[in-house]
Design an enzyme around this catalytic site. Structure first.
Site, PDB file in Angstrom:
ATOM      1  N   LYS A  71      18.399  40.112   9.266  1.00  0.00           N
ATOM      2  CA  LYS A  71      18.139  40.477   7.867  1.00  0.00           C
ATOM      3  C   LYS A  71      16.639  40.376   7.608  1.00  0.00           C
ATOM      4  O   LYS A  71      15.963  39.512   8.181  1.00  0.00           O
ATOM      5  CB  LYS A  71      18.926  39.509   6.967  1.00  0.00           C
ATOM      6  N   SER A 146      23.976  40.178  -0.711  1.00  0.00           N
ATOM      7  CA  SER A 146      22.710  40.843  -0.487  1.00  0.00           C
ATOM      8  C   SER A 146      22.495  41.306   0.954  1.00  0.00           C
ATOM      9  O   SER A 146      21.629  42.147   1.189  1.00  0.00           O
ATOM     10  CB  SER A 146      21.566  39.907  -0.883  1.00  0.00           C
ATOM     11  N   SER A 170      26.323  35.992  -0.029  1.00  0.00           N
ATOM     12  CA  SER A 170      25.689  37.194   0.532  1.00  0.00           C
ATOM     13  C   SER A 170      26.037  37.529   1.970  1.00  0.00           C
ATOM     14  O   SER A 170      25.632  38.571   2.462  1.00  0.00           O
ATOM     15  CB  SER A 170      24.174  37.088   0.425  1.00  0.00           C
TER      16      SER A 170
HETATM   17  N1  GLN Z   1      25.159  37.602  -5.261  1.00  0.00           N
HETATM   18  C1  GLN Z   1      24.497  36.331  -5.310  1.00  0.00           C
HETATM   19  C2  GLN Z   1      23.163  36.465  -5.990  1.00  0.00           C
HETATM   20  O1  GLN Z   1      22.833  37.534  -6.346  1.00  0.00           O
HETATM   21  C3  GLN Z   1      24.362  35.761  -3.953  1.00  0.00           C
HETATM   22  C4  GLN Z   1      23.127  36.109  -3.251  1.00  0.00           C
HETATM   23  C5  GLN Z   1      23.017  35.480  -1.915  1.00  0.00           C
HETATM   24  O2  GLN Z   1      23.942  34.842  -1.426  1.00  0.00           O
HETATM   25  N2  GLN Z   1      21.829  35.607  -1.349  1.00  0.00           N
HETATM   26  O3  GLN Z   1      22.467  35.505  -6.175  1.00  0.00           O
END
Ligand code: GLN
Length: 463
Positions: A71, A146, A170
């Site tokens: 990532k 994400s 994410s």
């Molecule tokens: N959807 C969550 C957020 O927007 C989780 C993001 C993540 O785990 N990096 O914060």
């Protein structure tokens, strides 16, 4: 191009260089997915040649033949890293993340960096400064976020394994949306050194793969104490050997089956799974999620507070984008940040700064810390009676691009995933079914901290 690492390892006829070349070619053929922000052709082929020489010499590492993507918030020395943000566009890593060093030392080959929501903030990959990622299974749908590019790189059979990061879901939510396995280890089990911080008390790096076996192989190679990350545990790593875990005590969340907004097919599938586990002799009982409606607000207060502090370093002076329109220091800060950050990141910096401000600190930040403690205590208490907690990963299957525009509705994507981050427990999303709309969905399993070996064994044999 083999689908899994286990197949690659047994396909002795396929050379490492050939399979890396095939992966790079496949990535080019799937450019329309926008899963990769960059392919590391040269370093991937160099590493492939080194690994191949070690295979021939008979001293290759445990991940020889594994094609890996990372990532775009994980540092790899000499390679660009941007957290999918304009503010870091063109920035080159000065050092490698510990996970990168460990996986390279185990002879994996990193083929490129994957698209994601900017600074890992989002649930659909629609917050990337470099465009949406298409779900390989249905291009009209999001891949989740994400770590959307990471999930897509595995789902499209480009990489055997992808490294993502999970702060509130994410890894697990995109895994659910793309029919892949997505695993978040215990907080402190895997080093965060070299991961661009979003919310440091929540962030964990973890793998996506097609199988639990591949997931476990990567976990075994990267878990363990790191002197460069003081939040890593000194506890010895129990390697995931994936032997059958025997009869287990499994709790499931009543709310996971009853809550409004749950897709009925996901519910029916989970119910059938519960019945099957019972028939197999496991103890399976309903419990209630601790403070379910408080989890998402607690997470978003604490995660934005930490983000506002972590992202203060991107000031136009030390890293990445510097405004060319600015006069003087103040304006350099202001314009560089205004131009460099996207709207969701700005929203979170503002929210996080607000909850930490003198007049509101007690009402929001300190209160959310207390609620986090209660959620953590409740969660850990559950593991006195049960080995695992079962829940849906997400309420629905992947949604269409542009379908969710209200930030709060998007935050509610995380309803079942943030608990593991609030409590620091390991959790995994396993592909469990296919909806009549043709899309996959996942089941989530959570275990007590540092019980990864059992969690992965149960994932391998029971689901
Ligand atoms: N959807 C969550 C957020 O927007 C989780 C993001 C993540 O785990 N990096 O914060």
């Amino acid at each position: 191009m083999t689908r899994t690492f286990a197949e690659a390892r047994s396909a002795a006829a396929t050379s490492v260089a050939t399979s890396v070349q095939a992966a790079l070619k496949r990535a080019e053929e799937h450019k329309h997915l926008n899963a990769f922000l960059e392919l590391f052709h040269d370093s991937a082929l160099e590493q492939a040649a080194r690994v191949e020489a070690r295979v021939k010499a008979g001293d290759a590492g445990p991940l020889a033949g594994m094609v890996l993507s990372i990532k775009d918030n994980i540092c790899y020395k000499g390679h660009k890293v941007s957290a999918a943000s304009r503010i870091l566009e063109g920035f080159t890593s000065l050092y490698s993340a510990t996970v990168v060093e460990r996986l390279l030392a185990a002879d994996a080959v990193i083929i490129g960096r994957t698209n994601c929501d900017e600074f890992a903030m989002g649930s659909s990959n629609e917050n990337s400064a470099f465009g949406n990622v298409l779900n390989p299974l249905d291009h009209t749908k999001v891949p989740g976020g994400s770590s959307g590019g990471a999930a897509a790189s595995v789902a499209a059979n480009i990489a055997h394994v992808a490294l993502g990061s999970d702060t509130g879901g994410s890894i697990r939510q995109p895994a659910s949306f793309t029919g892949t396995v997505g695993f978040k280890p215990t907080y402190g089990r895997v080093s965060r050194y070299g991961l661009i911080a979003f919310a440091s008390s929540f962030d964990q790096i973890g793998p996506f793969a097609h199988t639990v076996d591949d997931t476990a192989a990567v976990y075994n190679a990267m878990a363990g104490h790191d002197p460069k990350d003081s939040t890593t545990s000194r506890r010895a790593v129990e390697p995931a050997t994936l032997e059958h875990p025997g009869k287990l005590r499994i709790a499931y969340y009543r709310e996971g089956l009853e809550r409004a907004g749950m897709d009925p097919e996901v519910v029916a599938h989970l119910q059938a799974h519960i019945d099957r586990l019972k028939a197999d002799g496991h103890t399976v009982e309903p419990i209630s999620v601790p403070l379910l409606d408080h989890q998402v607000p607690t997470y978003y207060i604490l995660a934005t507070a930490e983000a506002s502090s972590n992202l203060a370093r991107f000031d136009g002076i030390r890293y990445g984008h510097r405004s060319t329109k600015a006069n003087g220091v103040d304006e350099t800060y202001r314009l560089s940040r205004s131009e460099g950050f996207g709207p969701e990141v700005k929203r979170r910096i503002l929210l996080g700064t607000f909850v930490l401000s003198a007049g509101y600190y007690d009402a929001y930040y300190a209160q959310a810390q207390r609620v986090r403690r209660i959620i953590r205590d409740h969660t850990l208490a559950t593991f006195a009676d049960y080995d695992l907690i079962l829940s849906p990963t997400c309420p629905t299957t992947a949604f269409a691009h542009g379908a969710i525009t209200d930030p709060v509705a998007m935050y509610l994507q995380d309803i079942f995933t943030v608990q593991a981050n609030l409590a620091g427990t390991p959790a995994i999303s396993l592909p469990t079914g296919t909806h009549s709309n043709g899309l996959p969905f996942g089941v989530q399993l959570t275990a007590k901290p540092f019980d990864e070996a059992r969690l992965l064994a149960a994932s391998r044999h029971l689901f």
